[in-house]
Write a protein that holds these residues in place. Structure first.
Motif, mmCIF file in Angstrom:
data_model
loop_
_atom_site.group_PDB
_atom_site.id
_atom_site.type_symbol
_atom_site.label_atom_id
_atom_site.label_comp_id
_atom_site.label_asym_id
_atom_site.label_seq_id
_atom_site.Cartn_x
_atom_site.Cartn_y
_atom_site.Cartn_z
ATOM 1 N N TYR A 121 0.879 -1.170 0.000
ATOM 2 C CA TYR A 121 0.000 0.000 0.000
ATOM 3 C C TYR A 121 0.912 1.214 0.000
ATOM 4 N N TYR A 122 0.568 2.226 -0.783
ATOM 5 C CA TYR A 122 1.332 3.454 -0.694
ATOM 6 C C TYR A 122 0.439 4.664 -0.945
ATOM 7 N N ARG A 123 0.892 5.786 -0.459
ATOM 8 C CA ARG A 123 0.234 7.067 -0.676
ATOM 9 C C ARG A 123 1.236 7.972 -1.349
ATOM 10 N N ALA A 124 0.903 8.434 -2.556
ATOM 11 C CA ALA A 124 1.745 9.382 -3.284
ATOM 12 C C ALA A 124 1.136 10.780 -3.143
ATOM 13 N N ALA A 125 1.749 11.748 -3.779
ATOM 14 C CA ALA A 125 1.270 13.123 -3.656
ATOM 15 C C ALA A 125 -0.138 13.302 -4.211
ATOM 16 N N ASP A 126 -0.510 12.501 -5.232
ATOM 17 C CA ASP A 126 -1.794 12.732 -5.896
ATOM 18 C C ASP A 126 -2.686 11.498 -6.002
ATOM 19 N N HIS A 127 -2.328 10.400 -5.341
ATOM 20 C CA HIS A 127 -3.160 9.193 -5.374
ATOM 21 C C HIS A 127 -2.712 8.192 -4.308
ATOM 22 N N GLN B 285 3.406 -10.949 -9.829
ATOM 23 C CA GLN B 285 2.581 -10.087 -10.675
ATOM 24 C C GLN B 285 1.463 -9.536 -9.797
ATOM 25 N N GLY B 286 0.959 -8.350 -10.133
ATOM 26 C CA GLY B 286 0.012 -7.727 -9.241
ATOM 27 C C GLY B 286 -1.296 -7.290 -9.846
ATOM 28 N N ALA B 287 -2.263 -7.196 -8.955
ATOM 29 C CA ALA B 287 -3.534 -6.537 -9.247
ATOM 30 C C ALA B 287 -3.537 -5.261 -8.414
ATOM 31 N N TYR B 288 -4.046 -4.185 -8.985
ATOM 32 C CA TYR B 288 -3.954 -2.871 -8.356
ATOM 33 C C TYR B 288 -5.329 -2.242 -8.171
ATOM 34 N N PHE B 289 -5.443 -1.450 -7.134
ATOM 35 C CA PHE B 289 -6.599 -0.596 -6.918
ATOM 36 C C PHE B 289 -6.056 0.796 -6.643
ATOM 37 N N TRP B 290 -6.416 1.762 -7.502
ATOM 38 C CA TRP B 290 -5.987 3.144 -7.351
ATOM 39 C C TRP B 290 -7.182 4.018 -7.026
ATOM 40 N N ILE B 291 -6.939 5.064 -6.266
ATOM 41 C CA ILE B 291 -7.919 6.142 -6.105
ATOM 42 C C ILE B 291 -7.154 7.453 -6.290
ATOM 43 N N ASN B 292 -7.599 8.233 -7.268
ATOM 44 C CA ASN B 292 -6.919 9.486 -7.608
ATOM 45 C C ASN B 292 -7.450 10.654 -6.797
ATOM 46 N N ASP B 293 -6.573 11.622 -6.600
ATOM 47 C CA ASP B 293 -7.004 12.910 -6.070
ATOM 48 C C ASP B 293 -7.631 13.706 -7.215
ATOM 49 N N ALA B 294 -8.218 14.823 -6.899
ATOM 50 C CA ALA B 294 -8.936 15.631 -7.892
ATOM 51 C C ALA B 294 -8.034 16.169 -9.004
#
Length: 135
Positions: free
Chosen positions: A64-70, A81-90
Motif C-alpha cells: 500500500y502506498y500514498r503518493a502526492a496525488d493518489h 505479478q500484481g492486481a492494483y486498486f488506485w484512487i486518484n485525487d482531484a
C-alpha cells in the motif's frame, strides 16, 4: 527479556524469552531506517487493535502506498505479478482520470463475481467482456 547490542547489524535488540528459549525480538537499527518485529518460529506477528502507518507498507504479498496525488493498493501472486486498486485525487488524470477509482490486473483476466453466482470477465489480451449468463 534481555536487551542486547549487535555490532554486526548495528542495532539494538530486545529479546523475548519463554521457558528459557528466545521467542522473538524487536530490533531498531542505529541508522534509524528500520524497526523489526520478528518471532523466532517464523509465525505471524499479531496486533490487537489499530495500526497507524505514516508511510508505505510493503510485503511479499502486496503493498500500500500514498503518493502526492493518489493512493494505491497492490496484491501480488506467486509470480510477483500484481492486481492494483488506485484512487486518484482531484488533480490526477492518469489511471482513469480525476478522482477516479481504477482496478487493474497485470497478471491476467479481470473478473467480477459474487459468491456462488455467475460472473463478468474482462479478457486480458483483447479487453473483450464475457458474461457467464444471459442479460
Amino acid at each position: 527479556m534481555t536487551l542486547e547490542s549487535d555490532a554486526k547489524n548495528e542495532g539494538v535488540y530486545m529479546n523475548f524469552n519463554h521457558q528459557g528459549k528466545r521467542a522473538g525480538y524487536i530490533m531498531g537499527d542505529n541508522k534509524g531506517k528500520k524497526f523489526i518485529i520478528q518471532p523466532d518460529n517464523g509465525n505471524e506477528v499479531a496486533v490487537g487493535g489499530n495500526i497507524n502507518v505514516d508511510g508505505n507498507i510493503n510485503g511479499k504479498a502486496g503493498s500500500y502506498y500514498r503518493a502526492a496525488d493518489h493512493s494505491a493498493l497492490q496484491v501480488k501472486n506467486g509470480q510477483n505479478q500484481g492486481a492494483y486498486f488506485w484512487i486518484n485525487d482531484a488533480g490526477r488524470d492518469a489511471e482513469g482520470g480525476k478522482s477516479a477509482a481504477t482496478i487493474r490486473n497485470d497478471a491476467g483476466n479481470m473478473r467480477v463475481q459474487s459468491k456462488g453466482a455467475r460472473g463478468i470477465t474482462v479478457q486480458a489480451d483483447s479487453g473483450n467482456v464475457v458474461l457467464d449468463g444471459a442479460l
